[in-house]
Design an enzyme around this catalytic site. Structure first.
Site, PDB file in Angstrom:
ATOM      1  N   ARG A   1       2.611 -10.041   4.264  1.00  0.00           N
ATOM      2  CA  ARG A   1       1.154  -9.887   4.308  1.00  0.00           C
ATOM      3  C   ARG A   1       0.484 -11.108   4.938  1.00  0.00           C
ATOM      4  NH1 ARG A   1      -0.274  -6.644  -1.355  1.00  0.00           N
ATOM      5  NH2 ARG A   1       1.622  -5.410  -1.353  1.00  0.00           N
TER       6      ARG A   1
ATOM      7  N   LYS B   1       1.760  -5.653 -13.414  1.00  0.00           N
ATOM      8  CA  LYS B   1       0.886  -4.674 -12.769  1.00  0.00           C
ATOM      9  C   LYS B   1       1.671  -3.662 -11.938  1.00  0.00           C
ATOM     10  CE  LYS B   1      -0.345  -7.579  -8.757  1.00  0.00           C
ATOM     11  NZ  LYS B   1       0.203  -6.709  -7.711  1.00  0.00           N
ATOM     12  N   ASP B   2       2.960  -3.939 -11.673  1.00  0.00           N
ATOM     13  CA  ASP B   2       3.804  -3.002 -10.927  1.00  0.00           C
ATOM     14  C   ASP B   2       4.568  -2.046 -11.839  1.00  0.00           C
ATOM     15  OD1 ASP B   2       3.069  -4.134  -8.497  1.00  0.00           O
ATOM     16  OD2 ASP B   2       4.759  -5.528  -8.486  1.00  0.00           O
TER      17      ASP B   2
ATOM     18  N   CYS C   1      -1.561   4.513  -9.392  1.00  0.00           N
ATOM     19  CA  CYS C   1      -2.155   3.703  -8.331  1.00  0.00           C
ATOM     20  C   CYS C   1      -3.021   4.553  -7.405  1.00  0.00           C
ATOM     21  CB  CYS C   1      -1.067   3.001  -7.529  1.00  0.00           C
ATOM     22  SG  CYS C   1       0.069   4.116  -6.723  1.00  0.00           S
TER      23      CYS C   1
ATOM     24  N   ARG D   1      -8.152  -0.155  -6.038  1.00  0.00           N
ATOM     25  CA  ARG D   1      -9.130  -0.854  -6.883  1.00  0.00           C
ATOM     26  C   ARG D   1      -9.903  -1.887  -6.058  1.00  0.00           C
ATOM     27  NH1 ARG D   1      -8.924  -5.898  -8.821  1.00  0.00           N
ATOM     28  NH2 ARG D   1      -6.785  -6.078  -8.073  1.00  0.00           N
ATOM     29  N   ARG D   2      -9.189  -2.714  -5.312  1.00  0.00           N
ATOM     30  CA  ARG D   2      -9.857  -3.722  -4.486  1.00  0.00           C
ATOM     31  C   ARG D   2     -10.692  -3.055  -3.397  1.00  0.00           C
ATOM     32  NH1 ARG D   2      -4.246  -7.006  -4.157  1.00  0.00           N
ATOM     33  NH2 ARG D   2      -4.445  -8.251  -6.059  1.00  0.00           N
TER      34      ARG D   2
ATOM     35  N   ARG E   1       0.602  -3.469   3.420  1.00  0.00           N
ATOM     36  CA  ARG E   1       1.813  -3.345   2.621  1.00  0.00           C
ATOM     37  C   ARG E   1       2.783  -4.458   2.978  1.00  0.00           C
ATOM     38  NH1 ARG E   1       3.837   1.089   0.653  1.00  0.00           N
ATOM     39  NH2 ARG E   1       5.106  -0.455  -0.425  1.00  0.00           N
TER      40      ARG E   1
END
Length: 331
Positions: A174, A102-103, A261, A150-151, A168
């Site tokens: 996190r 996904k990155d 993104c 998205r979230r 971030r």
């Protein structure tokens, strides 16, 4: 000189490639704990295939790891996590790079290719909190942390009374910010928590019906220089066909809308035998406008299914939604 034969499966047919077994391989990786776990996993898989090969990991800090005070969508996007690794491969310092798929940008730079996609871990988003059991239990004004537009869009659509703030840093950073009380809850990829042996931090899973995953979420990919045919042959046994079919379809949907993104876009495919079920969504960051579609067909026609899904989103004014997203990103 030792030669090694590997079987490559394409459209359910087996092809045998014979190549000289590798003597040494260098894997480029980000230095975060999760990234190193992924690189070590690939190293161990390769060591089992090629026991006489010396395999090293080259840890690197990317620009994406260094910029932590701004949202990723504001500072250059997903490519910030892979550029330095690609430079190492281009310079000959590394042979391959391991990424969370996904990155990885939807369009790779000229001269690079994805050689293998490993079997997918849990693709779901995870709700993580020290004080609350789920999103439904968060009080009015509670702060939820996420690095993903998205979230943000999906949560805002269902829970407009919550406050979404950027989050971030690597996984450990996190979690530390949550534990220090900066957030009432944070949303993370379940795959990363499971890979690092932290499933106990997950208070609830967000099912795809609640939070449709990002394209490629939960999957690991191996990138190589595009002119290294022998390297592609060595890595072929690591490719998981069903996962590869699913994520290539997901990435095709994302690519159709720019693959950035800066766009709250989700695409999630499930392959069951010969069939694929693909769902896709695009939304404004505040969740007030959402286009959604789902389609089922043959897994081997995954790219065609993805293009049909993109057409269905366009028919729901996805381009208008994206125009709002781009305008907000420039503010």
């Amino acid at each position: 000189m030792v030669r090694h034969s590997v079987a490559i499966y394409v459209n359910r047919k087996s092809y045998i490639l014979t190549a000289v077994a590798p003597q040494k391989l260098v894997i480029a990786s980000r230095e975060s704990r999760l990234a190193m776990w992924q690189a070590e996993h690939v190293r161990d898989r390769l060591a089992a295939l090629y026991p006489d090969c010396v395999i090293e990991i080259l840890g690197m800090t990317t620009r994406g790891d260094q910029i932590l005070d701004r949202a990723l969508s504001k500072v250059g996007g997903k490519g910030l996590f892979v550029k330095e690794l690609e430079v190492a491969m281009a310079d000959g310092a590394a042979d391959l790079a391991v990424h969370s798929l996904k990155d990885v940008p939807m369009d790779l730079p000229d001269g690079f290719a994805l050689a293998a996609v490993l079997e997918r871990e849990d693709p779901r988003d995870a709700f993580v909190s020290n004080d609350y059991a789920s999103l439904d239990t968060l009080p009015h004004g509670a702060v939820v942390g996420t690095s993903s537009l998205r979230r943000q869009a999906l949560i805002s659509a269902r829970f407009p009374h919550l406050v979404i703030k950027p989050l971030r840093g690597n996984l450990d950073t996190r979690l530390r910010k949550l534990d220090e009380g900066e957030y009432a809850a944070i949303i993370l990829a379940a795959a990363g928590l499971k890979r690092l042996g932290l499933p106990q931090r997950i208070r609830a899973y967000l099912e795809p019906e609640q939070s449709l995953p990002a394209a490629g979420q939960g999957a690991m990919a191996i990138e190589i220089p595009g002119n290294r045919a022998e390297l592609a042959a060595w890595l072929a046994p690591l490719n998981h066909q069903a996962t590869a079919q699913a994520v290539h379809a997901e990435r095709t949907v994302s690519k159709a809308f720019g693959g950035s993104c800066q766009i709250p876009l989700a695409a999630f495919a499930v392959v069951d035998g010969d069939n694929m079920h693909l769902r896709a969504m695009v939304a404004t960051p505040d969740g007030t406008r959402v286009a959604h579609t789902e389609i089922t067909g043959e897994a081997k026609q995954g790219i065609a299914l993805a293009l049909k899904a993109a057409e269905a989103l366009s028919a729901q004014d996805a381009e208008g939604i994206l125009a709002v997203c781009k305008a907000q990103a420039q503010e």
